[in-house]
Motif scaffolding. Structure first.
Motif, PDB file in Angstrom:
ATOM      1  N   PRO A   1     -15.025  38.098  22.636  1.00  0.00           N
ATOM      2  CA  PRO A   1     -15.639  39.424  22.514  1.00  0.00           C
ATOM      3  C   PRO A   1     -15.742  40.215  23.821  1.00  0.00           C
ATOM      4  N   ASP A   2     -15.529  39.570  24.963  1.00  0.00           N
ATOM      5  CA  ASP A   2     -15.601  40.300  26.230  1.00  0.00           C
ATOM      6  C   ASP A   2     -14.236  40.778  26.698  1.00  0.00           C
TER       7      ASP A   2
ATOM      8  N   SER B   1     -21.265  34.142  28.863  1.00  0.00           N
ATOM      9  CA  SER B   1     -22.697  33.919  28.641  1.00  0.00           C
ATOM     10  C   SER B   1     -23.379  35.225  28.249  1.00  0.00           C
ATOM     11  N   GLN B   2     -22.946  36.343  28.825  1.00  0.00           N
ATOM     12  CA  GLN B   2     -23.483  37.647  28.419  1.00  0.00           C
ATOM     13  C   GLN B   2     -23.223  37.912  26.945  1.00  0.00           C
ATOM     14  N   ALA B   3     -21.997  37.619  26.523  1.00  0.00           N
ATOM     15  CA  ALA B   3     -21.633  37.842  25.120  1.00  0.00           C
ATOM     16  C   ALA B   3     -22.491  36.987  24.185  1.00  0.00           C
TER      17      ALA B   3
ATOM     18  N   ASN C   1     -30.619  27.127  27.309  1.00  0.00           N
ATOM     19  CA  ASN C   1     -30.063  25.773  27.448  1.00  0.00           C
ATOM     20  C   ASN C   1     -28.778  25.606  26.646  1.00  0.00           C
ATOM     21  N   GLU C   2     -28.747  26.172  25.446  1.00  0.00           N
ATOM     22  CA  GLU C   2     -27.538  26.085  24.616  1.00  0.00           C
ATOM     23  C   GLU C   2     -26.387  26.846  25.253  1.00  0.00           C
ATOM     24  N   ILE C   3     -26.669  27.999  25.816  1.00  0.00           N
ATOM     25  CA  ILE C   3     -25.619  28.804  26.450  1.00  0.00           C
ATOM     26  C   ILE C   3     -25.043  28.088  27.660  1.00  0.00           C
ATOM     27  N   VAL C   4     -25.906  27.461  28.454  1.00  0.00           N
ATOM     28  CA  VAL C   4     -25.438  26.691  29.609  1.00  0.00           C
ATOM     29  C   VAL C   4     -24.422  25.642  29.172  1.00  0.00           C
TER      30      VAL C   4
END
Length: 291
Positions: free
Chosen positions: A53-54, A240-242, A252-255
Motif C-alpha cells: 500500500p505504500d 510500519s506506517q501503512a 509489538n505486532e508491527i515490530v
C-alpha cells in the motif's frame, strides 16, 4: 465488488477486490496499479515486483505478466489505465515545462521503467481523489481527466526523483555500463522491498541483482545515497506506517511484522524519521478519522 468508469477518451478506472489466485494480464495501455491492503505480486518474465500500500507500479503498453495474490484476505485494488494517445497528448502539452519533466520527455522512448515507486505526497492525494470520483453516481469527465493529467505530472516528478537523479549519480563513463548497473540496482531495491520482513544477507541481494557484494554496496550507496541496510530500514518504517493506518495491529505486532528486532529501536527510528512516536502517530490518525 467491482466498480469501473470508462471515459469517452477510453481512459479507464477500475476499483475491485482481488482474491487469492493468479490472473494473466496483457496491458494495451499505460496502467497504474495500486493496492490498499496486503500485497500483490506482478510476475514479469522471471522478475517479481511485490506491491504494497505504500507503493505503486506503472505497467507499459504491451506488458504481459501474471498478477498473483497469495493471502487469505481480500485485497482492495485500484487500476488506472491511460491510452497511449492520452499520454502522448499530455507529453506535447503545456504541462511539460519544468526541467524535471522535460528530462523525462527527452527519454520517453526508454520509459516507463517498470518498478516500484513510492506512493506519497501529491501522488497519493491525486489517486484518492480519483478513487472518490469513481464511487460518485455523477462526476465530470473533464474533472476526472484533469486528475489524470495531475497523475502523470506526479508520476514524472517521481520518476525524476527516484530514477533519473539516481541514475545520474552513477559515475560510469560508458552509458551502456551505467544503464546495466542501474538496472541491476533496481533489482536489488526490489529484492529488499519484497523481503523486508525476513532475515537475509547482503550476499542474497547481490545474487538477486547479479552484482558482487562489493560492487553492490559501492554502487547502491553512490546511486541512492543510502546503504542497502539504510534502505531496508526505510522500507520497514514505511511499511510500519501503512500498518499503523489500518488500526488493526499493536506496536509489538508491527515490530514483528516488519522485521525489527526490538520495540525500542523501532520507536527510536520511527520518531527520528517521522517526528512522532508510533503511538502518537496512531493517535493522530484516530483523531483525524473521528473529526
Amino acid at each position: 465488488m467491482r466498480v469501473y468508469k470508462e471515459l469517452i477518451n477510453k481512459n479507464l478506472i477500475v476499483s475491485h477486490t482481488t482474491y487469492k489466485g493468479e490472473i494473466d494480464i496483457s496491458e494495451e495501455n499505460y496502467s497504474f496499479k495500486i493496492i490498499f491492503n496486503g500485497y500483490q505480486d506482478f510476475l514479469i518474465g522471471n522478475r517479481e515486483i511485490r506491491l504494497y500500500p505504500d507503493s505503486f507500479v506503472l505497467l507499459a503498453p504491451g506488458t504481459k505478466c501474471i498478477s498473483r495474490v497469495d493471502l487469505n484476505e481480500q485485497i482492495k485494488t485500484l487500476s488506472i489505465s491511460l491510452t497511449q494517445n492520452f499520454v502522448e497528448d499530455f507529453l506535447r502539452s503545456s504541462h511539460m515545462n519544468s526541467n524535471s519533466l522535460n528530462t523525462y520527455k527527452k527519454q520517453q522512448n526508454q520509459l516507463p521503467i517498470q518498478t516500484i515507486y513510492p506512493l506519497k505526497g501529491d501522488m497519493w492525494f491525486t489517486i484518492i481523489n480519483l478513487k472518490n470520483q469513481l464511487i460518485r453516481s455523477e462526476c465530470s469527465e473533464q474533472l476526472v481527466n484533469e486528475y489524470l493529467s495531475h497523475l502523470l505530472i506526479n508520476y514524472y516528478r517521481l520518476y525524476y526523483q527516484e530514477v533519473q537523479q539516481k541514475f545520474d549519480n552513477l559515475n560510469f563513463v560508458r552509458s551502456t555500463t551505467k544503464s546495466e548497473i542501474f538496472n541491476r540496482l533496481i533489482l536489488a531495491k526490489e529484492y529488499i522491498s519484497n523481503n523486508y520482513n525476513r532475515k537475509f544477507k547482503i550476499e542474497d541481494v547481490a545474487v538477486a541483482s547479479c552484482l558482487s557484494t562489493t560492487h553492490l554496496m559501492r554502487t547502491f550507496k553512490l546511486a541512492y545515497g543510502l546503504s542497502t541496510y539504510e534502505y531496508l530500514t526505510q522500507v520497514r518504517l514505511s511499511r510500519s506506517q501503512a500498518l499503523l493506518r489500518t488500526g488493526k495491529y499493536s506496536i509489538n505486532e508491527i515490530v514483528m511484522l516488519v522485521g525489527f528486532e526490538s520495540v525500542s529501536s523501532f520507536i527510536s527510528l520511527f520518531k527520528a524519521s517521522f517526528n512522532h512516536t508510533p503511538l502518537k502517530f496512531k493517535k493522530l490518525l484516530q483523531q483525524k478519522s473521528s473529526a
